[in-house]
Design an enzyme around this catalytic site. Structure first.
Site, PDB file in Angstrom:
ATOM      1  CG  HIS A   3      -1.988   0.816   1.068  1.00  0.00           C
ATOM      2  ND1 HIS A   3      -1.791   2.438   1.494  1.00  0.00           N
ATOM      3  CD2 HIS A   3      -3.340   0.711   0.736  1.00  0.00           C
ATOM      4  CE1 HIS A   3      -3.054   2.964   1.323  1.00  0.00           C
ATOM      5  NE2 HIS A   3      -3.979   1.726   0.904  1.00  0.00           N
ATOM      6  CG  ASP A  14      -8.387  -4.040  -3.082  1.00  0.00           C
ATOM      7  OD1 ASP A  14      -9.679  -3.909  -2.747  1.00  0.00           O
ATOM      8  OD2 ASP A  14      -7.671  -3.315  -3.508  1.00  0.00           O
TER       9      ASP A  14
HETATM   10  N1  CMC Z   1       4.042  -7.678  -4.328  1.00  0.00           N
HETATM   11  C1  CMC Z   1       5.469  -7.855  -4.335  1.00  0.00           C
HETATM   12  N2  CMC Z   1       6.296  -6.609  -4.162  1.00  0.00           N
HETATM   13  C2  CMC Z   1       5.741  -5.550  -3.887  1.00  0.00           C
HETATM   14  C3  CMC Z   1       4.263  -5.237  -3.601  1.00  0.00           C
HETATM   15  C4  CMC Z   1       3.575  -6.426  -3.989  1.00  0.00           C
HETATM   16  N3  CMC Z   1       1.972  -6.501  -3.876  1.00  0.00           N
HETATM   17  N4  CMC Z   1       3.914  -4.002  -3.531  1.00  0.00           N
HETATM   18  C5  CMC Z   1       5.100  -3.421  -3.474  1.00  0.00           C
HETATM   19  N5  CMC Z   1       6.151  -4.448  -4.025  1.00  0.00           N
HETATM   20  C6  CMC Z   1       7.603  -4.382  -3.802  1.00  0.00           C
HETATM   21  C7  CMC Z   1       7.721  -3.338  -4.997  1.00  0.00           C
HETATM   22  O1  CMC Z   1       8.174  -4.466  -6.049  1.00  0.00           O
HETATM   23  C8  CMC Z   1       9.194  -2.512  -4.681  1.00  0.00           C
HETATM   24  O2  CMC Z   1      10.236  -3.333  -4.581  1.00  0.00           O
HETATM   25  P1  CMC Z   1      11.645  -2.690  -4.942  1.00  0.00           P
HETATM   26  O3  CMC Z   1      11.910  -1.703  -3.912  1.00  0.00           O
HETATM   27  O4  CMC Z   1      12.573  -4.007  -4.280  1.00  0.00           O
HETATM   28  O5  CMC Z   1      11.625  -2.520  -6.358  1.00  0.00           O
HETATM   29  C9  CMC Z   1       8.580  -1.954  -3.340  1.00  0.00           C
HETATM   30  O6  CMC Z   1       7.847  -2.857  -2.647  1.00  0.00           O
HETATM   31  C10 CMC Z   1       7.740  -0.656  -3.457  1.00  0.00           C
HETATM   32  O7  CMC Z   1       6.805  -0.948  -4.333  1.00  0.00           O
HETATM   33  P2  CMC Z   1       6.253   0.425  -4.960  1.00  0.00           P
HETATM   34  O8  CMC Z   1       5.214  -0.355  -6.288  1.00  0.00           O
HETATM   35  O9  CMC Z   1       6.891   1.511  -5.419  1.00  0.00           O
HETATM   36  O10 CMC Z   1       5.227   0.755  -3.782  1.00  0.00           O
HETATM   37  P3  CMC Z   1       3.952   1.838  -4.061  1.00  0.00           P
HETATM   38  O11 CMC Z   1       3.846   2.430  -2.992  1.00  0.00           O
HETATM   39  O12 CMC Z   1       4.127   2.645  -5.214  1.00  0.00           O
HETATM   40  O13 CMC Z   1       2.707   0.709  -4.434  1.00  0.00           O
HETATM   41  C11 CMC Z   1       0.879  -0.355  -4.543  1.00  0.00           C
HETATM   42  C12 CMC Z   1       1.615   0.598  -3.895  1.00  0.00           C
HETATM   43  C13 CMC Z   1      -0.284  -0.863  -3.885  1.00  0.00           C
HETATM   44  C14 CMC Z   1       0.632   0.072  -6.012  1.00  0.00           C
HETATM   45  C15 CMC Z   1       1.384  -1.792  -4.820  1.00  0.00           C
HETATM   46  O14 CMC Z   1       1.815  -2.233  -3.473  1.00  0.00           O
HETATM   47  C16 CMC Z   1       0.724  -2.688  -5.457  1.00  0.00           C
HETATM   48  O15 CMC Z   1       0.873  -2.444  -6.800  1.00  0.00           O
HETATM   49  N6  CMC Z   1       0.079  -3.795  -4.866  1.00  0.00           N
HETATM   50  C17 CMC Z   1      -0.724  -4.864  -5.655  1.00  0.00           C
HETATM   51  C18 CMC Z   1      -1.935  -4.226  -6.056  1.00  0.00           C
HETATM   52  C19 CMC Z   1      -3.002  -4.179  -5.100  1.00  0.00           C
HETATM   53  O16 CMC Z   1      -3.089  -4.937  -4.178  1.00  0.00           O
HETATM   54  N7  CMC Z   1      -3.538  -2.904  -4.777  1.00  0.00           N
HETATM   55  C20 CMC Z   1      -4.486  -2.422  -4.036  1.00  0.00           C
HETATM   56  C21 CMC Z   1      -4.000  -1.426  -2.987  1.00  0.00           C
HETATM   57  S1  CMC Z   1      -5.011  -0.991  -1.945  1.00  0.00           S
HETATM   58  C22 CMC Z   1      -6.528  -0.148  -2.337  1.00  0.00           C
HETATM   59  C23 CMC Z   1      -6.973   0.993  -1.300  1.00  0.00           C
HETATM   60  O17 CMC Z   1      -6.453   1.348  -0.468  1.00  0.00           O
HETATM   61  O18 CMC Z   1      -7.729   1.495  -2.002  1.00  0.00           O
END
Ligand code: CMC
Length: 378
Positions: free
Chosen positions: A261, A315
Site C-alpha cells: 500500500h 483488497d
Molecule cells: N508484491 C510484491 N512486491 C511488492 C508489492 C506486491 N504486492 N507491492 C510493492 N512491492 C515491492 C515493489 O516491487 C518494490 O520493490 P523494490 O523496491 O525492490 O523495487 C517496493 O515494494 C515498493 O513498491 P512500489 O510499487 O513502489 O510501492 P507503491 O507504494 O508505489 O505501491 C501499490 C503501492 C498498492 C500500488 C503496490 O503495493 C501494488 O501494486 N500492490 C498490488 C496491487 C494491490 O493490491 N492494489 C490495491 C491497493 S489498496 C487499495 C486502496 O487502499 O484503496
C-alpha cells in the site's frame, strides 16, 4: 509567487484541508471524523457512518431514524432510467453502466441549488438510495431479467443483497456486507475522491460529481485489485502450491495482488477486520479452499516481504467475502462505489463550503516561436 517543484501524480502535495478522515501508515490507523475504523466497524453501521462522514457528527436517534427512513423511501428508480438501462449492451462493464446511470439521475433532479441545505440533503439521500438499486438492476437486466424491486422492510445492506440474489440474505451475511461498506466508505484523497472534488469545484450538480468519481474508480490502478486477488487464488489452486507459486512470481518480479500500500507500511487496518469477518463467514459454511489458500499466502508473503513493509491490504480478503455473498466478480468495483459514494459526498459538501475552482498550473516543456508548415511541405 514561487512555483512548487513538479511531482508526478501530485504525490504528497496537499490538495485540500479536510476533517473527514485520517490515515497513518506506520501504525496502521484509519479514522473517520476522528473515530477509529475498528470502533465504527464493531459498534456502528453503514448508514450511521455515512451520516457521520457527511454531517461531521454521530446522529441522535431521531436524526438517524429520519435519515434511514428517507433513504428507504427513495430506493426505487424511475422507469425511464430502468428502460434506459435495458438498452445497455449485456457485455458492457457494470462500472460503465453505473457511471451512465448515475449521470442520468442529473437529467431528472438537476436543479442546482447548491446553497440550499435541503437540496444537498435530497441529493445525498437519492444517490445513496438509488446507486445500489442501479447496480443490482444491471446485474439482472443484462441477462434479460426484470430487476427486483427494493423491499422497504429490509435494511440497506440486506436489501441490496436481496435485490442482487433474489433472496433474503441471512443476518450474518447482511451484517458482514454492511461492515464491508463501512470499511470502504472513505479513505482520504485518492484518485476518485480528487476527481469528485475537482468536478464539485465547478459547482456542477452532484450527479455529475458522482459520475466523474465512478469513472475514475473504474480504472485498474484504483478499484479492481480484489478481482485480481481471486484470479490469483484460483491460479494457485491448492495450499501446497502457495509457496512455489509465490517464489516463481517474485522471481519474475510480479506484484502479489492484495499486498502492499502507498500509505500503510503495516497490515491495513481494514484487512484485519475483513479477515475476521471472512473467518466467521467460512466457519459457518464449514470452510473454503480459497480462504485456506489465502491464509497460507498471507503467512508466506509476510515472511518474504514483511521487512519491506508489504502486508495484506483491504483488497486481499474483500473479494473472497464478496464471492461468498453471491456477488459476481465484475460487480466488486461497483460494490466499492456503493460504499465510497459516502466519502465522495462528504468531500463534495466540504468542497462547497470553502470552494475555489481547481486550476493547477503546469511546467511547459514544448517549443516556442515554431513556424507553421503548410500541409504540402510536411
Ligand atoms: N508484491 C510484491 N512486491 C511488492 C508489492 C506486491 N504486492 N507491492 C510493492 N512491492 C515491492 C515493489 O516491487 C518494490 O520493490 P523494490 O523496491 O525492490 O523495487 C517496493 O515494494 C515498493 O513498491 P512500489 O510499487 O513502489 O510501492 P507503491 O507504494 O508505489 O505501491 C501499490 C503501492 C498498492 C500500488 C503496490 O503495493 C501494488 O501494486 N500492490 C498490488 C496491487 C494491490 O493490491 N492494489 C490495491 C491497493 S489498496 C487499495 C486502496 O487502499 O484503496
Amino acid at each position: 509567487m514561487t512555483l512548487c517543484e513538479y511531482k508526478p501524480g501530485l504525490e504528497n502535495i496537499p490538495a485540500a484541508q479536510s476533517s473527514i478522515s485520517y490515515v497513518e501508515g506506520k501504525q496502521g490507523i484509519l479514522e473517520y471524523r476522528g473515530i477509529a475504523i475498528e470502533e465504527l466497524a464493531s459498534k456502528s453501521n453503514f448508514i450511521e457512518t455515512v451520516y457521520l462522514l457527511i454531517w461531521g457528527e454521530l446522529p441522535r436517534k431521531e436524526e438517524l431514524d429520519a435519515f434511514e427512513h428517507e433513504i428507504r423511501f427513495h430506493r426505487r428508480i424511475k422507469y425511464r432510467i430502468r428502460d434506459m438501462m435495458k438498452c445497455f449492451p449485456e457485455t458492457g462493464h457494470p462500472m460503465d453502466a453505473l457511471q451512465t446511470s448515475a449521470a442520468a439521475l442529473g437529467l431528472f433532479y438537476s436543479r442546482r441549488a447548491l446553497d440550499n441545505p435541503q437540496y444537498i440533503r435530497e441529493a445525498v439521500v437519492r444517490l445513496l438510495a438509488k446507486i445500489p438499486t442501479m447496480v443490482a438492476a444491471f446485474k439482472l437486466m443484462r441477462k434479460g431479467h426484470d430487476p427486483v424491486q427494493p423491499r422497504d422492510d429490509l435494511g440497506y445492506s440486506a436489501n441490496f443483497l436481496y435485490m442482487l440474489n433474489e433472496q433474503e440474505p441471512d443476518p450474518l451475511a447482511a451484517h458482514i456486507f454492511d461492515v464491508c461498506l463501512t470499511l470502504h466508505a472513505e479513505h482520504t484523497i485518492n484518485a476518485s475522491t480528487f476527481s469528485a472534488m475537482v468536478t464539485a469545484s465547478t459547482l456542477t450538480d452532484p450527479y455529475a460529481v458522482i459520475a466523474s468519481a465512478v469513472g475514475t474508480l473504474a480504472g485498474p490502478l484504483h478499484g479492481g485489485a480484489n478481482e485480481e486477488v481471486l484470479t490469483m487464488l484460483e491460479e494457485i489452486g491448492s495450499v501446497e502450491n502457495v509457496r512455489p507459486y509465490l517464489e516463481e512470481r517474485l522471481q519474475r518480479k510480479d506484484k502479489i495482488m492484495g499486498f502492499g500500500h502507498r500509505v500503510y507500511k503495516v497490515k491495513d487496518p481494514r484487512a484485519k477486520i475483513l479477515q475476521q469477518l471472512a473467518e466467521k463467514l467460512f466457519e459457518q459454511s464449514s470452510g473454503d479452499k480459497y480462504y485456506e489458500i489465502a491464509v497460507e499466502l498471507e503467512q508466506a508473503v509476510e515472511e518474504k516481504l514483511g521487512q519491506k513493509g508489504i502486508y495484506a491490504n483491504v483488497d486481499f480478503y474483500s473479494g473472497l467475502v464478496y464471492r461468498k455473498l453471491g456477488i459476481p466478480t465484475d460487480l466488486f468495483t461497483p460494490v466499492f462505489a456503493i460504499a465510497r459514494v459516502a466519502g465522495w459526498l462528504a468531500h463534495w459538501k466540504e468542497q462547497l463550503a470553502v470552494n475555489r475552482i481547481f486550476r493547477p498550473t503546469q511546467e511547459y516543456m514544448g517549443t516556442h516561436n515554431a513556424s507553421y508548415i503548410p500541409i504540402e511541405k510536411r
